[in-house]
Structure formats: C-alpha cells, structure tokens
Design a protein around this motif. Structure first.
Motif, PDB file in Angstrom:
ATOM      1  N   TRP A  41      -3.084  -3.062 -13.346  1.00 13.63           N
ATOM      2  CA  TRP A  41      -1.895  -2.454 -12.989  1.00 13.63           C
ATOM      3  C   TRP A  41      -0.800  -2.630 -14.025  1.00 13.63           C
ATOM      4  CZ3 TRP A  41      -1.154  -6.001  -7.982  1.00 13.63           C
ATOM      5  CH2 TRP A  41      -1.906  -5.506  -7.018  1.00 13.63           C
TER       6      TRP A  41
ATOM      7  N   TYR B  91       1.733   5.113 -17.304  1.00 10.65           N
ATOM      8  CA  TYR B  91       1.600   5.639 -16.013  1.00 10.65           C
ATOM      9  C   TYR B  91       2.203   5.076 -14.838  1.00 10.65           C
ATOM     10  CZ  TYR B  91      -2.918   7.331 -18.151  1.00 10.65           C
ATOM     11  OH  TYR B  91      -3.632   8.028 -19.037  1.00 10.65           O
ATOM     12  N   GLY B  92       2.699   5.956 -13.829  1.00 14.12           N
ATOM     13  CA  GLY B  92       3.136   5.452 -12.727  1.00 14.12           C
ATOM     14  C   GLY B  92       2.166   4.665 -11.859  1.00 14.12           C
ATOM     15  N   LEU B  93       2.739   3.808 -10.975  1.00 13.51           N
ATOM     16  CA  LEU B  93       1.721   2.933 -10.169  1.00 13.51           C
ATOM     17  C   LEU B  93       2.249   3.064  -8.543  1.00 13.51           C
ATOM     18  CD1 LEU B  93      -0.730   0.971 -10.440  1.00 13.51           C
ATOM     19  CD2 LEU B  93       1.097  -0.584 -10.988  1.00 13.51           C
ATOM     20  N   ASP B  94       1.481   3.080  -7.886  1.00 18.25           N
ATOM     21  CA  ASP B  94       1.561   3.023  -6.356  1.00 18.25           C
ATOM     22  C   ASP B  94       0.576   2.234  -5.766  1.00 18.25           C
ATOM     23  OD1 ASP B  94       4.004   4.924  -6.195  1.00 18.25           O
ATOM     24  OD2 ASP B  94       2.437   6.482  -6.354  1.00 18.25           O
ATOM     25  N   ILE B  95       0.933   1.274  -4.936  1.00 13.86           N
ATOM     26  CA  ILE B  95       0.099   0.216  -4.453  1.00 13.86           C
ATOM     27  C   ILE B  95       0.256   0.116  -2.990  1.00 13.86           C
ATOM     28  CG2 ILE B  95      -0.628  -2.053  -4.625  1.00 13.86           C
ATOM     29  CD1 ILE B  95       0.940  -2.425  -7.330  1.00 13.86           C
ATOM     30  N   ILE B  96      -0.957   0.371  -2.082  1.00 14.79           N
ATOM     31  CA  ILE B  96      -1.217   0.180  -1.094  1.00 14.79           C
ATOM     32  C   ILE B  96      -1.828  -1.070  -0.479  1.00 14.79           C
ATOM     33  CG2 ILE B  96      -1.984   1.361   1.134  1.00 14.79           C
ATOM     34  CD1 ILE B  96      -1.734   4.129  -0.461  1.00 14.79           C
ATOM     35  N   TYR B  97      -1.331  -1.888   0.280  1.00 11.37           N
ATOM     36  CA  TYR B  97      -2.059  -3.296   0.694  1.00 11.37           C
ATOM     37  C   TYR B  97      -2.438  -2.937   2.083  1.00 11.37           C
ATOM     38  CZ  TYR B  97       0.509  -5.466  -2.691  1.00 11.37           C
ATOM     39  OH  TYR B  97       0.801  -6.146  -4.269  1.00 11.37           O
TER      40      TYR B  97
END
Length: 117
Positions: free
Chosen positions: A71, A79-85
């Motif tokens: 990350w 870069y953009g960063l989206d995180i899904i848990y």
C-alpha cells in the motif's frame, strides 16, 4: 474443560472458543492429514504466496506488514488506493466438506493429467 472467553458480553456463548471433545487418536489423524495436505499444496503450488493463515513460517502480523508495504509503495508511486476488509471468521466451518473434497480431487486429477502430457 472450560470454554475460553474471546470478547464481548460474557453471557453470549458465541463469545467463547468452542471446547473440542475430539479423542487423541482423532487429533493425531487430523494432524497427519493436515501435514500431508499442506505438503501436497505446497509441492504443486496450489496456494498463493499471499496465503498466511495455517501456513508454517507465516503469520497475520507478517501478512499485515507485507500489505502495508504494498500500500505504501502504491501511494509513493502516485496511485490511489482503496482497501476492502473481509472477515472470514469461521468460514471453514461453513464450507460444504463434500464440495471441498471434490475440488481437491479435481486439482489432483488435473495435475496427474498435466504430467502425462
């Protein structure tokens, strides 16, 4: 045997680890099966290197550090960063074992056929 408290309200039985009443011979057999299964999936590269649960020499902490490193690199590279848990707690208990065995047999059969080619 006494169930071990995990978290939350003490009067909710879901907040305790289950007590295993499995006999010693069953536990030994389970250990042998797990050892052979892990040996097989490692030998045939079936499990991703990203898999850390139940793998020798890997832990949730190492998994978190590797994720954090990826990350941070993505953010440093602009870069953009989206995180899904996702919480897969007790997911194994809900897996239909017959389907799991069929999938393992399909993997084994495909590997045998690939060796014959």
């Amino acid at each position: 045997m006494v169930p071990i408290f995990k978290k939350g309200a003490r009067n909710d039985r879901a907040n305790y680890r289950p007590v295993s009443l499995t006999s010693i011979p069953c536990k030994v057999m389970e250990s042998l099966i797990k050892e052979k299964l892990v040996e097989f999936v490692e030998k045939h590269n079936i499990i991703s290197n990203s898999q850390h649960g139940f793998m020798s020499g890997k832990s949730c902490f190492i998994n978190l550090l590797e994720s954090l490193e990826c990350w941070t690199k993505a953010l440093d590279d602009g870069y953009g960063l989206d995180i899904i848990y996702l919480d897969y707690r007790m997911a194994f208990d809900s897996v239909p074992h017959k389907r799991l065995i069929e999938k393992i047999e399909n993997i084994r059969n495909n590997r045998v056929l690939a060796k014959m080619d």
